[in-house]
Scaffold this motif. Sequence first.
Motif, mmCIF file in Angstrom:
data_model
loop_
_atom_site.group_PDB
_atom_site.id
_atom_site.type_symbol
_atom_site.label_atom_id
_atom_site.label_comp_id
_atom_site.label_asym_id
_atom_site.label_seq_id
_atom_site.Cartn_x
_atom_site.Cartn_y
_atom_site.Cartn_z
ATOM 1 N N VAL A 128 0.690 -1.007 -0.018
ATOM 2 C CA VAL A 128 -0.082 0.424 -0.336
ATOM 3 C C VAL A 128 0.934 1.177 0.409
ATOM 4 O O VAL A 128 0.488 2.124 -0.800
ATOM 5 N N GLY A 129 1.910 0.902 0.620
ATOM 6 C CA GLY A 129 2.719 2.260 0.968
ATOM 7 C C GLY A 129 4.637 2.265 -0.426
ATOM 8 O O GLY A 129 4.676 3.370 -0.419
ATOM 9 N N ARG A 130 4.468 1.146 -0.778
ATOM 10 C CA ARG A 130 5.419 1.477 -2.207
ATOM 11 C C ARG A 130 6.568 1.749 -1.448
ATOM 12 O O ARG A 130 7.509 2.811 -1.890
ATOM 13 N N ARG A 131 6.899 1.238 -0.351
ATOM 14 C CA ARG A 131 8.169 2.188 0.836
ATOM 15 C C ARG A 131 9.061 0.981 1.229
ATOM 16 O O ARG A 131 8.931 -0.135 1.188
ATOM 17 N N SER A 132 10.262 1.165 1.159
ATOM 18 C CA SER A 132 11.210 0.739 1.547
ATOM 19 C C SER A 132 11.847 0.482 2.860
ATOM 20 O O SER A 132 11.536 1.866 3.082
ATOM 21 N N GLY A 133 12.627 0.193 3.680
ATOM 22 C CA GLY A 133 12.740 0.509 4.679
ATOM 23 C C GLY A 133 12.273 0.228 6.017
ATOM 24 O O GLY A 133 12.773 0.561 7.251
ATOM 25 N N SER A 134 10.769 -0.237 6.230
ATOM 26 C CA SER A 134 10.209 -0.375 7.488
ATOM 27 C C SER A 134 10.051 -1.168 7.688
ATOM 28 O O SER A 134 11.025 -2.234 6.981
ATOM 29 N N THR A 135 10.328 -1.816 8.721
ATOM 30 C CA THR A 135 10.223 -2.797 10.182
ATOM 31 C C THR A 135 8.775 -3.069 10.498
ATOM 32 O O THR A 135 8.224 -2.060 10.529
#
Length: 143
Positions: free
Chosen positions: A75-82
Motif C-alpha cells: 500500500v505504501g510502496r516504501r522500503s526501509g520499514s519494519t
Amino acid sequence: MIDGTAVDTRPTKIMYVAEATAHAGRDGYVTSQDGQLELKVAMPPALGGDGNGTNPEQLFAAGYSSCFHNALVMVGRRSGSTVAAKVGIGPNKRRGYGLAVALSVSLPVVDQDVAAKLVDEAHDVCPYSNATRGNIEVTILLG
C-alpha cells in the motif's frame, strides 16, 4: 465492521494453499509438505517447557509480521520499514487459551499522519489482520 455492517473478508478465489503437519504437539516437530519447513517445537519456559525449540506463538508472530509488512509495502510502496510482532498467550474465560498480538511498525522518514494512514490501509489488506479481526486483540504501535 464498518458502520455496524459486517465485512466479508473471505477469499473469492484460493490462489495458494500452505500445508504443514504437526508431529507430537508442542513437544515434537512441524513440517511443511514441500520440505521447506522442518522445525523442532517445544513449550517455552514461561509455560513450563524447556524452550529447546520454536513454538506456535513464535511461528504466528513470524507469519503475521511478515504478512503485515508485505501489506505495508504494497500500500505504501516504501522500503526501509519494519514490522515486529509480539504474540501473547494466556487463559481465556472459556476454559481454554487465547492470543493477543502487538505489532510494532517503523516507517522512518515518513510523516506521522501519512504513516498512520498507511498502517490503517495495510491493516485492511493484510490476510492475518482480516483473519484475526474481531477474534483476538491486535494492537498496532507506530514508532
